[in-house]
Structures are given as structure tokens and as C-alpha cells.
Enzyme design. Structure first.
Site, short mmCIF file in Angstrom:
data_model
loop_
_atom_site.label_atom_id
_atom_site.label_comp_id
_atom_site.label_asym_id
_atom_site.label_seq_id
_atom_site.Cartn_x
_atom_site.Cartn_y
_atom_site.Cartn_z
N PHE A 154 0.86 -1.18 0.00
CA PHE A 154 0.00 0.00 0.00
C PHE A 154 0.89 1.23 0.00
O PHE A 154 1.62 1.49 0.96
CB PHE A 154 -0.95 0.06 1.21
CG PHE A 154 -1.87 1.25 1.10
CD1 PHE A 154 -3.05 1.17 0.40
CD2 PHE A 154 -1.51 2.48 1.64
CE1 PHE A 154 -3.88 2.28 0.23
CE2 PHE A 154 -2.34 3.60 1.47
CZ PHE A 154 -3.52 3.49 0.78
N ASP A 239 9.67 2.92 1.67
CA ASP A 239 8.51 3.74 2.00
C ASP A 239 8.29 3.65 3.51
O ASP A 239 7.71 2.70 4.02
CB ASP A 239 7.26 3.23 1.24
CG ASP A 239 6.02 4.07 1.56
OD1 ASP A 239 6.05 4.82 2.56
OD2 ASP A 239 5.02 3.95 0.82
N LYS A 268 3.19 11.57 6.60
CA LYS A 268 2.39 11.45 7.83
C LYS A 268 2.96 12.24 9.01
O LYS A 268 2.74 13.44 9.10
CB LYS A 268 2.19 9.97 8.19
CG LYS A 268 1.37 9.22 7.14
CD LYS A 268 0.87 7.89 7.66
CE LYS A 268 0.29 7.01 6.57
NZ LYS A 268 -1.05 7.34 6.18
C1 LIG Z 1 3.23 3.09 3.53
C2 LIG Z 1 2.38 4.20 2.97
N1 LIG Z 1 2.77 4.85 1.87
C3 LIG Z 1 2.04 5.85 1.36
C4 LIG Z 1 0.84 6.22 1.91
C5 LIG Z 1 0.04 7.33 1.30
O1 LIG Z 1 0.04 8.47 2.09
P1 LIG Z 1 -1.06 9.62 1.85
O2 LIG Z 1 -2.36 9.06 2.32
O3 LIG Z 1 -0.58 10.77 2.70
O4 LIG Z 1 -1.05 9.94 0.40
C6 LIG Z 1 0.40 5.57 3.06
C7 LIG Z 1 -0.90 5.95 3.68
O5 LIG Z 1 -1.48 5.23 4.47
C8 LIG Z 1 1.18 4.53 3.61
O6 LIG Z 1 0.79 3.86 4.70
#
Ligand SMILES: Cc1ncc(COP(=O)(O)O)c(C=O)c1O
Length: 414
Positions: A154, A239, A268
Site C-alpha cells: 500500500f 517507503d 504522515k
Molecule cells: C506506507 C504508505 N505509503 C504511502 C501512503 C500514502 O500516504 P497519503 O495518504 O498521505 O497519500 C500511506 C498511507 O497510508 C502509507 O501507509
């Protein structure tokens, strides 16, 4: 603390009690299915709804509120900057961005920062950087760059990102999909190595798969990813948007595994729960491939975001938050593990972050979340029967004991 002691007089907050009517969400797109809780105020690890009922926030906005609601240092940084200047665009310099970038680069042990806003934008930016690096540095044939991702990933919701998701709900009816991605099983280093060819520019990986249910690969797997990517001249993009910035008891989950990726993707908690702040962080030999005009964002690197982000980095630089997440996390994990065989099937935990698989014969994850909300604990389910605990790191042991007790009583009630 008991669930009954959680109600306060709503009038004392200066908020009006409201009922959620069936028409409350009439003018919102239906892309969420929230619990029936209407938050009005929050402080530290606790939120209060419009009727004056208090809840322990065990989701912390998917780790965007790692340092608690309204952390005084972060609020102070935001307020001070609000009175100065909030937005300049990158057409000009602002006096906050350079110092923020320097502090964040130092925290990550890298040279350079590419500031953006949301997590998905950081992922998109990382993909663009990796492709440009592939063509300009590695010498991949134009238009052929390939990025390896993991099954169950994700990384956000944009069209390119959902193109390499395996979740039918996330991708159905949103095609045509962006090409250039290959997905391999998470945790299988042989499959990863076999998927690499001369066009591979990067491996994009969550060091812990959060949305998939807090799936934690062995540290040796991330070490294998590092070795394999180095051997094949492929970028290792971590990530750490959800796993990073204190949540797992370290600045990055990669630290726990003893590896250093080529690019960190952060988001975040970098915005302190106040403003969206994300970034790609890496060394100049990679991030330096971008030239003026090739990438950007109106809001990315704005002075308000930079001031808050800088205050977040300063909080993390002392190591206190990471240490606290480790200690509290051990306490939470122990309490959750004690429920295995009593309604809980398994527990996966890293720092102050836990995935709890509820016995599907007892209840769905959603039903448990609803029952916990009734009792003053906010958590979120994922993939049917898993619930996630990610309380703010400023929570106390007593807070965690309260959450554990409520979960125990909910499970006992089935
Ligand atoms: C591991 C990871 N990458 C990317 C994202 C995407 O972040 P955003 O919702 O700020 O676009 C999330 C969101 O939950 C995430 O958990």
C-alpha cells in the site's frame, strides 16, 4: 480509569452536542466508511466527540499523529509561522525550507531532501527520481525502466500507485494502469532477485506492510534486499511513510533492521498532525538527477510546513520519542499477546504499532472496532479480522492498560 468516567460536560468545551443524522454525510463522496464518532477536540492521546465523550486514540491518524494531538512544541512552531508567512511557492526562497531540509537530511544521514505534501506525492516523486536515475545514470534504454514492488503493498491512491496494487478494491475500474512495475511476494528475496533484469531501476518496499495488517518481515529480509539491490545496481526505496519517524521505536524501521536504503519516502508524522508534509530523502548522486522545471509542487516546502517539519525533526533528534515507543510498545505487545487463545489468534508488533488478528469465528474486525469505540477506544480494522493499534507515542502506560482492558472485555463478551 473506566469507560464510565470518560464523559465530560460538552458545554465545558464550548462545543454544541449534535446527533449524526442520516443526512450528515450527504455532501461527502462515499469513499470512506468511518466509525460513528464525531471528533470535536483532542489533546495528547485523547480525543473528545461532540457529545463530550472521550476516547483514547489508538490509531493516531494512521501514525500522522505520532507525537500526540496538539503537541505544544509543534503547535507553537505552527502558530509562530502562521504570524510570519505561510506560503511563497518555490518561485522564491523562504527562510524556513533550507534549515528544515538540512535538519531532515542530517536526521536521515543523507544529503538532500525533495519536499512534497502527501505520502502519495512522495511515492510518485520517488518513482520519477528512480526512473530518471535509471536513464541518466544507470543507462537504461529510454522508456524501459522497471520498478519492483511487493505483493500486498500500500503506497497511496494515485492512478500510478494503484496500478501496482494487488487490492482489487483499490484498483478496479480505475484503469488504464501505468506500466513499468512488477510485483513479487513480500519477504521472498529469491523471487526479488529473479525479477531483476537490466531495466530494473528500483525496488520499492514498505519495511513493514501497515495496511496489509502490520506484516513484519525478518530483519534478514531487508538485509537481503539491501545486498541484492547493491549487487545489481538497483535503488532500494524504503517507503517509511507509516513505519518511520518514531513509530517502530527507531527513527526508521530500516534502522531496526540495520539497513540504509538509497531513498527514504517520508510523510504522515513529518507534518506533526498539523499540516501535510512529505519528502523524499537521499544522496545527491540520486536526488541530484532532477533539474529545475522537471518536478515540483505549489505547496511542497511551504514555510508553514517547513517550520512544523523542522520542529518534528528536532523532536526526533533527541531519540526520546523512539525510546518511549520501544518501552510502551513492549508493554502493549505483552498485554495483547496475553489475549492469544482468548479471542485473539495472533499479534504482530514493532515498537508502538501492533496488528491483532481477531478470531474470525468471534467477530469481524469492524465489529470489534465498533464495540471498542462504544467503550472509549478508537482503533481501525483492516482486511476483515485484523485490528491495528498505533496510539500516539505520548500515551501513558495507564492509557494502554485502559485500551487492553476494553479489548479484553469486548472479546469476553462474545
Ligand atoms: C506506507 C504508505 N505509503 C504511502 C501512503 C500514502 O500516504 P497519503 O495518504 O498521505 O497519500 C500511506 C498511507 O497510508 C502509507 O501507509
Amino acid at each position: 480509569m473506566t469507560a464510565d468516567s470518560l464523559r465530560i460536560e460538552p458545554g465545558s468545551l464550548g462545543i454544541e452536542p449534535v446527533e449524526i443524522s442520516p443526512t450528515y454525510t450527504d455532501h461527502l463522496a462515499h469513499n470512506y466508511h468511518p466509525l460513528e464518532v464525531v471528533v470535536a477536540t483532542a489533546e495528547g492521546a485523547w480525543v473528545t466527540d461532540v457529545n463530550g465523550k472521550k476516547y483514547l486514540d489508538c490509531l493516531a491518524a494512521y501514525s500522522a499523529v505520532n507525537f500526540g494531538h496538539g503537541h505544544p512544541v509543534l503547535i507553537e512552531a505552527a502558530k509562530a509561522q502562521l504570524d510570519r508567512v505561510t506560503l511563497t511557492s518555490r518561485a522564491f526562497h523562504n527562510d524556513q525550507l533550507g534549515p528544515f531540509a538540512a535538519a531532515l537530511a542530517e536526521l536521515a544521514g543523507k544529503d538532500m531532501v525533495l519536499p512534497m505534501n502527501t505520502g502519495a506525492e512522495a511515492v510518485e516523486s520517488g518513482i520519477k527520481v528512480a526512473r530518471a536515475w535509471g536513464y541518466r545514470v544507470k543507462g537504461v534504454t529510454a522508456g524501459q525502466a522497471k520498478i519492483i514492488v511487493m505483493d500486498g503493498n500500500f503506497h497511496g491512491r494515485t492512478t500510478t500507485i494503484i496500478s501496482f496494487s494487488n487490492d482489487p478494491e483499490a484498483r478496479a475500474d480505475f484503469g488504464p494502469y501505468t506500466p513499468g512495475f512488477v510485483s513479487v511476494p513480500y519477504g521472498d528475496s529469491a523471487a526479488l532477485e529473479a525479477a531483476i533484469d537490466e531495466n530494473t531501476v528500483a525496488v520499492l518496499i514498505e519495511p513493514i506492510q501497515g495496511e496489509a495488517g502490520i506484516l513484519i518481515p525478518p530483519h534478514s529480509y531487508l538485509q537481503d534486499v539491501r545486498r541484492i539491490t547493491t549487487d545489481h545496481n538497483v535503488l532500494f526505496i524504503a517507503d517509511e511513510i507509516q513505519s518511520g519517524l518514531g513509530r517502530t521505536g527507531a527513527t526508521f524501521q530500516c534502522d531496526n533492521a540495520g539497513v540504509v536504503p538509497d531513498l527514504y519516502l517520508l510523510g504522515k508524522a513529518l507534518g506533526g498532525g498539523i499540516v501535510p508534509v512529505s519528502a523524499v530523502v537521499g544522496n545527491e548522486d540520486i536526488l541530484g538527477v532532477l533539474h529545475a522545471g522537471e518536478h515540483g509542487s505549489t505547496f511542497g516546502g511551504n514555510p508553514l510546513a517547513a517550520a512544523v517539519g523542522h520542529a518534528v525533526v528536532d523532536l526526533l533528534a533527541t531519540g526520546e520519542m523512539q525510546e518511549r515507543a520501544r518501552t510502551l510498545g513492549a508493554h502493549l505487545e505483552q498485554g495483547l499477546r496475553a489475549m492469544i487463545g482468548h479471542g485473539v489468534v495472533s499479534v504482530r508488533a514493532a515498537g508502538l504499532w501492533a496488528g491483532v488478528d481477531i478470531d474470525p469465528n468471534l467477530a469481524t474486525g469492524r465489529a470489534v472496532c465498533e464495540a471498542l469505540a462504544e467503550r472509549g477506544v478508537l482503533v481501525k480494522d483492516t482486511h476483515g479480522s485484523t485490528i491495528r493499534f498505533a496510539p500516539p507515542i505520548v500515551a501513558t502506560e495507564e492509557d494502554l492498560d485502559f485500551a487492553l482492558q476494553q479489548l479484553r472485555e469486548v472479546l469476553d463478551s462474545y
